[in-house]
Design a protein around this motif. Structure first.
Motif, PDB file in Angstrom:
ATOM      1  N   GLY A 210       0.904  -1.045  -0.300  1.00 20.47           N
ATOM      2  CA  GLY A 210       0.144  -0.561   0.171  1.00 20.47           C
ATOM      3  C   GLY A 210       0.708   1.277   0.119  1.00 20.47           C
ATOM      4  O   GLY A 210       1.889   1.510   0.014  1.00 20.47           O
ATOM      5  N   PRO A 211       0.296   2.923   0.206  1.00 18.02           N
ATOM      6  CA  PRO A 211       1.287   3.763   0.476  1.00 18.02           C
ATOM      7  C   PRO A 211       2.729   3.989   1.237  1.00 18.02           C
ATOM      8  O   PRO A 211       3.999   3.951   0.584  1.00 18.02           O
ATOM      9  CB  PRO A 211       0.014   4.430   0.171  1.00 18.02           C
TER      10      PRO A 211
ATOM     11  N   LEU B 249       6.791  -7.703  -0.286  1.00 20.03           N
ATOM     12  CA  LEU B 249       6.179  -9.406  -0.567  1.00 20.03           C
ATOM     13  C   LEU B 249       4.366  -9.065  -0.310  1.00 20.03           C
ATOM     14  O   LEU B 249       3.886  -7.461   0.241  1.00 20.03           O
ATOM     15  CB  LEU B 249       5.842  -9.823   0.675  1.00 20.03           C
TER      16      LEU B 249
ATOM     17  N   SER C 283      -1.715  -8.672  -2.909  1.00 17.11           N
ATOM     18  CA  SER C 283      -2.619  -8.736  -3.939  1.00 17.11           C
ATOM     19  C   SER C 283      -1.750  -8.020  -5.397  1.00 17.11           C
ATOM     20  O   SER C 283      -1.200  -8.673  -6.553  1.00 17.11           O
ATOM     21  CB  SER C 283      -4.401  -8.576  -3.724  1.00 17.11           C
TER      22      SER C 283
ATOM     23  N   GLY D 208      -0.932  -0.835  -3.980  1.00 14.52           N
ATOM     24  CA  GLY D 208      -2.124   0.662  -3.549  1.00 14.52           C
ATOM     25  C   GLY D 208      -2.589   0.490  -2.915  1.00 14.52           C
ATOM     26  O   GLY D 208      -2.911   1.357  -2.183  1.00 14.52           O
TER      27      GLY D 208
ATOM     28  N   SER E 107      -8.202   1.414  -4.326  1.00 13.51           N
ATOM     29  CA  SER E 107      -9.054   1.315  -4.644  1.00 13.51           C
ATOM     30  C   SER E 107     -10.012   2.240  -4.568  1.00 13.51           C
ATOM     31  O   SER E 107     -11.454   2.102  -4.468  1.00 13.51           O
ATOM     32  CB  SER E 107     -10.090   0.330  -3.733  1.00 13.51           C
TER      33      SER E 107
ATOM     34  N   ILE F 254      -8.622  10.343  -4.855  1.00 15.61           N
ATOM     35  CA  ILE F 254      -7.246  11.025  -3.841  1.00 15.61           C
ATOM     36  C   ILE F 254      -7.675  13.016  -4.383  1.00 15.61           C
ATOM     37  O   ILE F 254      -6.409  12.806  -5.064  1.00 15.61           O
ATOM     38  CB  ILE F 254      -6.427  10.664  -3.250  1.00 15.61           C
TER      39      ILE F 254
ATOM     40  N   THR G 222       3.004 -12.648  -2.954  1.00 12.49           N
ATOM     41  CA  THR G 222       2.310 -13.587  -2.520  1.00 12.49           C
ATOM     42  C   THR G 222       1.705 -12.582  -1.042  1.00 12.49           C
ATOM     43  O   THR G 222       2.630 -11.795  -0.753  1.00 12.49           O
ATOM     44  CB  THR G 222       3.953 -14.178  -2.383  1.00 12.49           C
ATOM     45  N   LYS G 223       1.131 -13.706  -0.026  1.00 12.75           N
ATOM     46  CA  LYS G 223       0.435 -13.921   1.043  1.00 12.75           C
ATOM     47  C   LYS G 223       1.642 -14.055   1.781  1.00 12.75           C
ATOM     48  O   LYS G 223       2.594 -15.242   1.890  1.00 12.75           O
ATOM     49  CB  LYS G 223      -0.476 -14.119   1.654  1.00 12.75           C
TER      50      LYS G 223
ATOM     51  N   GLY H 231      -1.399  -2.480   6.425  1.00 12.32           N
ATOM     52  CA  GLY H 231      -2.683  -1.680   6.549  1.00 12.32           C
ATOM     53  C   GLY H 231      -3.865  -2.945   7.057  1.00 12.32           C
ATOM     54  O   GLY H 231      -3.735  -3.326   8.024  1.00 12.32           O
TER      55      GLY H 231
ATOM     56  N   SER I 105     -13.939   7.559   2.693  1.00  7.50           N
ATOM     57  CA  SER I 105     -13.973   6.652   1.584  1.00  7.50           C
ATOM     58  C   SER I 105     -15.241   6.037   1.218  1.00  7.50           C
ATOM     59  O   SER I 105     -15.948   6.630   0.087  1.00  7.50           O
ATOM     60  CB  SER I 105     -13.400   5.515   2.166  1.00  7.50           C
TER      61      SER I 105
ATOM     62  N   GLN J  74     -16.386   9.772  -0.968  1.00  7.99           N
ATOM     63  CA  GLN J  74     -15.473   9.725  -2.059  1.00  7.99           C
ATOM     64  C   GLN J  74     -16.559   8.895  -2.437  1.00  7.99           C
ATOM     65  O   GLN J  74     -16.425   9.363  -4.100  1.00  7.99           O
ATOM     66  CB  GLN J  74     -13.964   9.255  -2.160  1.00  7.99           C
TER      67      GLN J  74
ATOM     68  N   ALA K 215       0.615   7.482   6.334  1.00  9.49           N
ATOM     69  CA  ALA K 215       1.479   6.634   5.533  1.00  9.49           C
ATOM     70  C   ALA K 215       2.208   6.389   4.663  1.00  9.49           C
ATOM     71  O   ALA K 215       3.253   5.699   4.835  1.00  9.49           O
ATOM     72  CB  ALA K 215       0.186   5.390   4.930  1.00  9.49           C
TER      73      ALA K 215
HETATM   74  C1  LIG Z   1     -12.360   3.940  -0.809  1.00 11.06           C
HETATM   75  C2  LIG Z   1     -10.816   4.415   0.078  1.00 11.06           C
HETATM   76  C3  LIG Z   1     -10.741   5.805  -0.333  1.00 11.06           C
HETATM   77  C4  LIG Z   1      -9.312   6.618   0.690  1.00 11.06           C
HETATM   78  N1  LIG Z   1      -9.267   7.961   0.039  1.00 11.06           N
HETATM   79  C5  LIG Z   1      -8.521   8.651   0.959  1.00 11.06           C
HETATM   80  C6  LIG Z   1      -8.626   9.603   0.698  1.00 11.06           C
HETATM   81  O1  LIG Z   1      -8.803  10.271  -0.370  1.00 11.06           O
HETATM   82  N2  LIG Z   1      -6.788  10.342   1.218  1.00 11.06           N
HETATM   83  C7  LIG Z   1      -6.300   9.645   1.983  1.00 11.06           C
HETATM   84  O2  LIG Z   1      -5.177  10.397   2.934  1.00 11.06           O
HETATM   85  N3  LIG Z   1      -6.467   8.591   2.452  1.00 11.06           N
HETATM   86  C8  LIG Z   1      -7.755   7.707   1.576  1.00 11.06           C
HETATM   87  N4  LIG Z   1      -8.463   5.889   2.623  1.00 11.06           N
HETATM   88  C9  LIG Z   1      -7.476   6.200   3.503  1.00 11.06           C
HETATM   89  C10 LIG Z   1      -5.827   5.316   2.341  1.00 11.06           C
HETATM   90  O3  LIG Z   1      -6.263   5.054   1.372  1.00 11.06           O
HETATM   91  C11 LIG Z   1      -5.430   4.677   3.692  1.00 11.06           C
HETATM   92  O4  LIG Z   1      -5.142   5.386   5.243  1.00 11.06           O
HETATM   93  C12 LIG Z   1      -3.627   4.309   2.890  1.00 11.06           C
HETATM   94  O5  LIG Z   1      -3.957   3.307   1.934  1.00 11.06           O
HETATM   95  C13 LIG Z   1      -2.885   3.024   3.619  1.00 11.06           C
HETATM   96  O6  LIG Z   1      -2.090   2.876   3.585  1.00 11.06           O
HETATM   97  P1  LIG Z   1      -1.363   1.510   4.222  1.00 11.06           P
HETATM   98  O7  LIG Z   1       0.098   1.370   3.198  1.00 11.06           O
HETATM   99  O8  LIG Z   1      -1.183   2.206   5.761  1.00 11.06           O
HETATM  100  O9  LIG Z   1      -2.133   0.315   4.112  1.00 11.06           O
HETATM  101  P2  LIG Z   1      -3.154  -0.247   3.076  1.00 11.06           P
HETATM  102  O10 LIG Z   1      -3.910   0.650   1.948  1.00 11.06           O
HETATM  103  O11 LIG Z   1      -4.328  -1.201   3.717  1.00 11.06           O
HETATM  104  O12 LIG Z   1      -2.119  -1.234   2.320  1.00 11.06           O
HETATM  105  C14 LIG Z   1      -1.953  -2.489   3.054  1.00 11.06           C
HETATM  106  C15 LIG Z   1      -1.414  -3.741   1.372  1.00 11.06           C
HETATM  107  O13 LIG Z   1      -0.894  -5.141   2.790  1.00 11.06           O
HETATM  108  C16 LIG Z   1      -1.465  -6.071   1.482  1.00 11.06           C
HETATM  109  N5  LIG Z   1      -1.431  -6.855   3.080  1.00 11.06           N
HETATM  110  C17 LIG Z   1      -2.308  -7.647   3.389  1.00 11.06           C
HETATM  111  N6  LIG Z   1      -2.015  -8.640   4.217  1.00 11.06           N
HETATM  112  C18 LIG Z   1      -0.782  -8.959   3.318  1.00 11.06           C
HETATM  113  C19 LIG Z   1      -0.021 -10.326   4.018  1.00 11.06           C
HETATM  114  N7  LIG Z   1       0.030 -11.246   4.259  1.00 11.06           N
HETATM  115  N8  LIG Z   1       0.686 -10.340   2.730  1.00 11.06           N
HETATM  116  C20 LIG Z   1       1.145  -9.640   2.052  1.00 11.06           C
HETATM  117  N9  LIG Z   1       0.983  -8.081   1.514  1.00 11.06           N
HETATM  118  C21 LIG Z   1      -0.215  -8.044   2.843  1.00 11.06           C
HETATM  119  C22 LIG Z   1      -2.416  -5.973   1.539  1.00 11.06           C
HETATM  120  O14 LIG Z   1      -2.860  -6.123  -0.318  1.00 11.06           O
HETATM  121  C23 LIG Z   1      -2.123  -3.871   0.713  1.00 11.06           C
HETATM  122  O15 LIG Z   1      -1.999  -4.331  -0.697  1.00 11.06           O
HETATM  123  C24 LIG Z   1      -9.000   5.720   1.474  1.00 11.06           C
HETATM  124  C25 LIG Z   1      -9.259   4.312   1.825  1.00 11.06           C
HETATM  125  C26 LIG Z   1     -10.548   4.051   0.919  1.00 11.06           C
HETATM  126  C27 LIG Z   1     -10.559   2.491   1.483  1.00 11.06           C
END
Ligand SMILES: Cc1cc2nc3c(=O)[nH]c(=O)nc-3n(C[C@H](O)[C@H](O)[C@H](O)COP(=O)(O)OP(=O)(O)OC[C@H]3O[C@@H](n4cnc5c(N)ncnc54)[C@H](O)[C@@H]3O)c2cc1C
Length: 557
Positions: free
Chosen positions: A242-243, A262, A265, A268, A273, A277, A310-311, A342, A386, A389, A540
């Motif tokens: 993710g980010p 790793l 899916s 992003g 999804s 933003i 991979t997971k 995430g 979310s 949006q 993030a």
């Molecule tokens: C629809 C939607 C709209 C949003 N709009 C905004 C916005 O406009 N502005 C804003 O600031 N924030 C927005 N957010 C919030 C923002 O997207 C999240 O705060 C941000 O994505 C968090 O990033 P992250 O990398 O911590 O986690 P995540 O984005 O949750 O990414 C985690 C990643 O880890 C992977 N993962 C999980 N478990 C495993 C595992 N066991 N092995 C390998 N990979 C794994 C997942 O597949 C995922 O790709 C939005 C969220 C959603 C759902």
């Protein structure tokens, strides 16, 4: 578009950026990284399916790029003097979609995969010409549906939607055949001895046929992971793209660390999804989550980070280097780890919910879902940003958006700018104190029952699309008790770890945990999975990049 160009038509007018002609000075700078070689007419320099393929610049002669499919070949383009081969997979080292063949005797400069990576990292001007061309070529391939796979599916199948999203979010071009719309499709299926009830079907390079494959099977078939050495001990393994994970990968790799990411899916995460933003610094007109993710993914690869689809299924933390077990039993060793997994969407407590997931119930509102419900009424459940949006985005293409929220108003949970847009949209109907109590349908969702809790009244509506945007739970179930979590399952880090927390897990070193470090030394948590984090893209990204400065400190210890 030049009328002399041979190959597939181009949708964009910037043909000189897609197929630039390099200057003599640029060519000699490239030559310094590789070597000149002669090529014969008909010589194949790259075969479809090869990994970590070399990069070529034509000096004299011509290189044809062709797509073999079964016994047929499609001419994609022809590179002549001063032009170069490659697209996004050339950078990542993934399997080549195409065959590269010399159609005339001539001379080319050849750079091995690693030499090409060094070139884009060290020569800013050539780096940006190559990166831009690779991205634009990929965009053209996606627009033309030209890749090495064909997806045969149906809009009524959840598996089709999942696979489309997986391919789209991994930026992988594919041809799509809709069973309902294409009467000739049966002939195609017959030629692979597949009955219609086996869809969705994915055909890789005209050879391997997969029936409703998992994401992992698709990644294996497309060779997403083939070029990655899974046996070496990495400086840093980032879990989750993710980010926050992508930011850790970009900063880690650009600062010289050997980084493996790793991702279960596609890059992003939740942000991928998001339809648009609008509050991320530097994008005044907004950016789709997918585009942001695609850019970050490429940026990470440019600096040499590798991404394995991979997971992570288990963390083994009783010895160093730490080991991450992955789906299928593989084991990856790491000196340091950044956990960026995430959170995942919360589900509604409805008995038959899973039956309609992907066939009327969705957890993201992107272009793919919007296409499925154009002109119809939809429901968006949730009162956070979310949901806001999604409502505003869907209001552009649907007949009516019913926004169902359990509370009295949106004021406490949603940004002011979104509330204003919802109030000003004639297509959005806000329904406070209302929740879904039942779903009905056959192959696809047909009707929804919702209850207004203020008056205790339940109504049935013939609506077949529900977007559930009700928040998320942390992805920490795979951590195997290795670190301290807060009561909701989020990971505790840095100053949030009390001395009792540290003594109960036996914190083994003299120093206190660094900011973002978990109760396991050298393991960091960033983004939404971290307890107390601000659930935003910017924070993030910030946390992912900050963690890298502490990773350097740990590697020195
Ligand atoms: C629809 C939607 C709209 C949003 N709009 C905004 C916005 O406009 N502005 C804003 O600031 N924030 C927005 N957010 C919030 C923002 O997207 C999240 O705060 C941000 O994505 C968090 O990033 P992250 O990398 O911590 O986690 P995540 O984005 O949750 O990414 C985690 C990643 O880890 C992977 N993962 C999980 N478990 C495993 C595992 N066991 N092995 C390998 N990979 C794994 C997942 O597949 C995922 O790709 C939005 C969220 C959603 C759902």
């Amino acid at each position: 578009m030049s009328h002399t160009r041979r190959g597939l038509p181009i949708t964009s007018s910037s043909i000189e950026k897609i197929f630039p002609k390099l200057t003599p000075d640029q060519i000699s700078r490239i030559e310094a990284h590789g070597h000149i070689r002669a090529v014969q007419s008909g010589e194949v320099l790259v075969e479809q399916g090869d990994t970590s393929v070399p990069f070529f610049v034509v000096i004299t002669g011509e290189l044809e790029i062709v797509r073999p499919f079964g016994s047929h070949e499609t001419l994609v383009t022809v590179h002549s003097s001063g032009q170069f081969t490659g697209e996004v997979n050339t950078l990542s080292g993934r399997k080549s979609f195409f065959r590269v063949r010399s159609s005339k005797p001539g001379k080319v400069i050849e750079l091995k995969h690693q030499q090409m990576l060094t070139l884009v990292q060290t020569d800013a001007e050539l780096g940006s010409i190559l990166m831009r061309a690779f991205i634009l070529r990929r965009v053209e391939l996606i627009a033309a549906g030209v890749g090495d796979i064909v997806l045969i599916g149906s809009t009524h199948s959840a598996g089709t939607l999942r696979i489309k999203e997986f391919l789209m979010r991994n930026g992988h071009p594919y041809s799509y055949i809709d069973l309902e719309r294409d009467p000739d499709v049966q002939n195609m299926l017959d030629s692979f001895q597949i009955s219609v009830n086996k869809i969705p079907v994915l055909i890789c390079r005209g050879q391997v046929v997969l029936r409703n494959p998992s994401n992992q099977q698709i990644a294996d078939c497309l060779g997403f992971n083939d070029s990655i050495d899974q046996t070496q001990v990495r400086d840093l393994v980032v879990i989750g793209a993710g980010p926050s994970g992508l930011a850790a990968a970009v900063y880690g790799a650009s600062e010289g660390l050997d980084v493996l990411v790793l991702e279960t899916s596609s890059p992003g995460g939740q942000a991928g999804s998001s339809s648009r933003i609008e509050n991320y610094l530097g994008f005044p007109t907004g950016i789709s989550g997918q585009e942001l993710a695609a850019r970050a993914y490429l940026q990470a690869q440019k600096f040499g980070a590798e991404i394995l689809i991979t997971k992570a299924t288990r963390l083994i933390c009783d010895h160093k280097p730490y080991v991450i077990e992955v789906e299928g039993g593989g084991r990856i060793s790491a000196r340091t780890v950044v956990i960026a997994t995430g959170a995942q969407y919360r589900k509604l407590p409805l008995e038959n919910l899973s039956r309609f997931e992907g066939t009327g119930v969705y957890y993201g509102a992107t272009f793919v879902e919007a296409q499925l419900c154009g002109g119809e009424e939809v429901i968006v459940v949730g009162g956070g940003n979310s949901a806001g949006q999604a409502g505003v985005f869907l209001a552009q293409t649907t007949k009516r958006v019913h926004m169902l929220v359990r509370s009295n108003s949106l004021a406490e949970s949603m940004s002011r700018y979104l509330i204003r847009r919802i109030e000003n949209s004639p297509t959005i109907v806000l329904r406070p104190q209302t929740e879904i109590v039942a779903l009905e349908g056959g192959d696809h969702l047909d009707s929804v029952y919702w209850r207004n809790n203020a008056i205790g009244h339940t109504e049935k509506h013939e609506i077949s699309h529900v977007f559930i945007m009700t928040g998320a739970d942390p992805n920490t179930d795979w951590l195997n008790g290795c670190m301290t979590l807060d009561p909701k399952g989020f990971i505790k880090t840095g100053p949030d770890l009390s001395s009792e927390n540290l003594s109960s897990v036996g914190w083994p070193i003299l120093r206190q945990p660094y900011l973002l470090e978990t109760s396991l030394p050298g393991v960091f948590a960033v983004g939404d999975v971290r307890g107390g984090s601000v659930k935003r893209v910017a924070s993030a990204v910030g946390e992912g990049s900050i963690a890298i400065s502490f990773v350097h400190e740990v590697l020195k210890e």
